[in-house]
Motif scaffolding. Sequence first.
Motif, PDB file in Angstrom:
ATOM      1  N   SER A 155       0.824  -1.210   0.000  1.00 13.88           N
ATOM      2  CA  SER A 155       0.000   0.000   0.000  1.00 13.88           C
ATOM      3  C   SER A 155       0.858   1.259   0.000  1.00 13.88           C
ATOM      4  O   SER A 155       0.580   2.219  -0.727  1.00 13.88           O
ATOM      5  CB  SER A 155      -0.928   0.016   1.218  1.00 13.88           C
TER       6      SER A 155
ATOM      7  N   VAL B   4       0.751   3.658  -3.408  1.00 15.58           N
ATOM      8  CA  VAL B   4       0.202   5.008  -3.260  1.00 15.58           C
ATOM      9  C   VAL B   4       1.310   6.054  -3.315  1.00 15.58           C
ATOM     10  O   VAL B   4       1.137   7.113  -3.919  1.00 15.58           O
ATOM     11  CB  VAL B   4      -0.649   5.126  -1.984  1.00 15.58           C
TER      12      VAL B   4
ATOM     13  N   THR C 170      -5.473   7.406  -6.010  1.00 12.55           N
ATOM     14  CA  THR C 170      -5.025   6.808  -4.756  1.00 12.55           C
ATOM     15  C   THR C 170      -6.203   6.339  -3.899  1.00 12.55           C
ATOM     16  O   THR C 170      -6.075   5.352  -3.168  1.00 12.55           O
ATOM     17  CB  THR C 170      -4.113   7.777  -3.978  1.00 12.55           C
TER      18      THR C 170
ATOM     19  N   THR D  90      -6.844   2.491  -2.878  1.00 16.79           N
ATOM     20  CA  THR D  90      -7.104   2.097  -1.487  1.00 16.79           C
ATOM     21  C   THR D  90      -8.296   1.150  -1.406  1.00 16.79           C
ATOM     22  O   THR D  90      -8.262   0.156  -0.669  1.00 16.79           O
ATOM     23  CB  THR D  90      -7.333   3.344  -0.605  1.00 16.79           C
TER      24      THR D  90
ATOM     25  N   THR E 180      -1.390   3.346   2.933  1.00 14.07           N
ATOM     26  CA  THR E 180      -1.750   4.358   1.925  1.00 14.07           C
ATOM     27  C   THR E 180      -1.532   5.770   2.463  1.00 14.07           C
ATOM     28  O   THR E 180      -1.094   6.652   1.730  1.00 14.07           O
ATOM     29  CB  THR E 180      -3.204   4.184   1.440  1.00 14.07           C
TER      30      THR E 180
END
Length: 191
Positions: free
Chosen positions: A7, A11, A118, A122, A139
């Motif tokens: 993550s 991101v 993003t 997520t 994230t």
Amino acid sequence: MDAFLVSTGIVGLAEIGDKTQLLAFLLAARFRRPLPIVLGIFVATVANHAFAAAVGALVSQLLGAGVMRWVLGLSFLAMAAWTMIPDEIDEEEAQLAKYGVFLTTLIAFFVAEMGDKTQVATVALAARYESMAAIVAGTTFGMMLANVPAVYFGERIANRVPLRLVHGIAALIFAVLGIATLLGMGEGLGF
């Protein structure tokens, strides 16, 4: 730990050159008060990505494993393509200065992140991995890795980062995740 690291990486890379990073540059140039800007980015990101992760977890529960694999695989491939499209900042996102630095940043980032690459990433990551907390933490950390330097160093680093290369790496990671998901890789690991 995998969920957090994946993550963060996805991101963090996807955010470089994204409209919210452009917004961070704009806010830093306009207000020249980095701490409330960074805090506003952090709070907005946690709220936005917690919501996105909850949606991803819900979608994961509603769809069967076979359908979910196809949805996630295709979503990651779509994210790979979307990452290669440059973002622009809307004028109304830049017109919130009447609320003060922190609140302006919080509102602008939360709104700008709605439906953004993003946030969609997520949702997909939360649907793929079981740990919502690890996804939100990862994230958010990725967003902060990309945006804090933008706030503090702005133009000095913006001209040195080859955006096409960074977007290409992010797109490659999304594509690999999409293909691996479609091929059923990692099923024994819970995803």
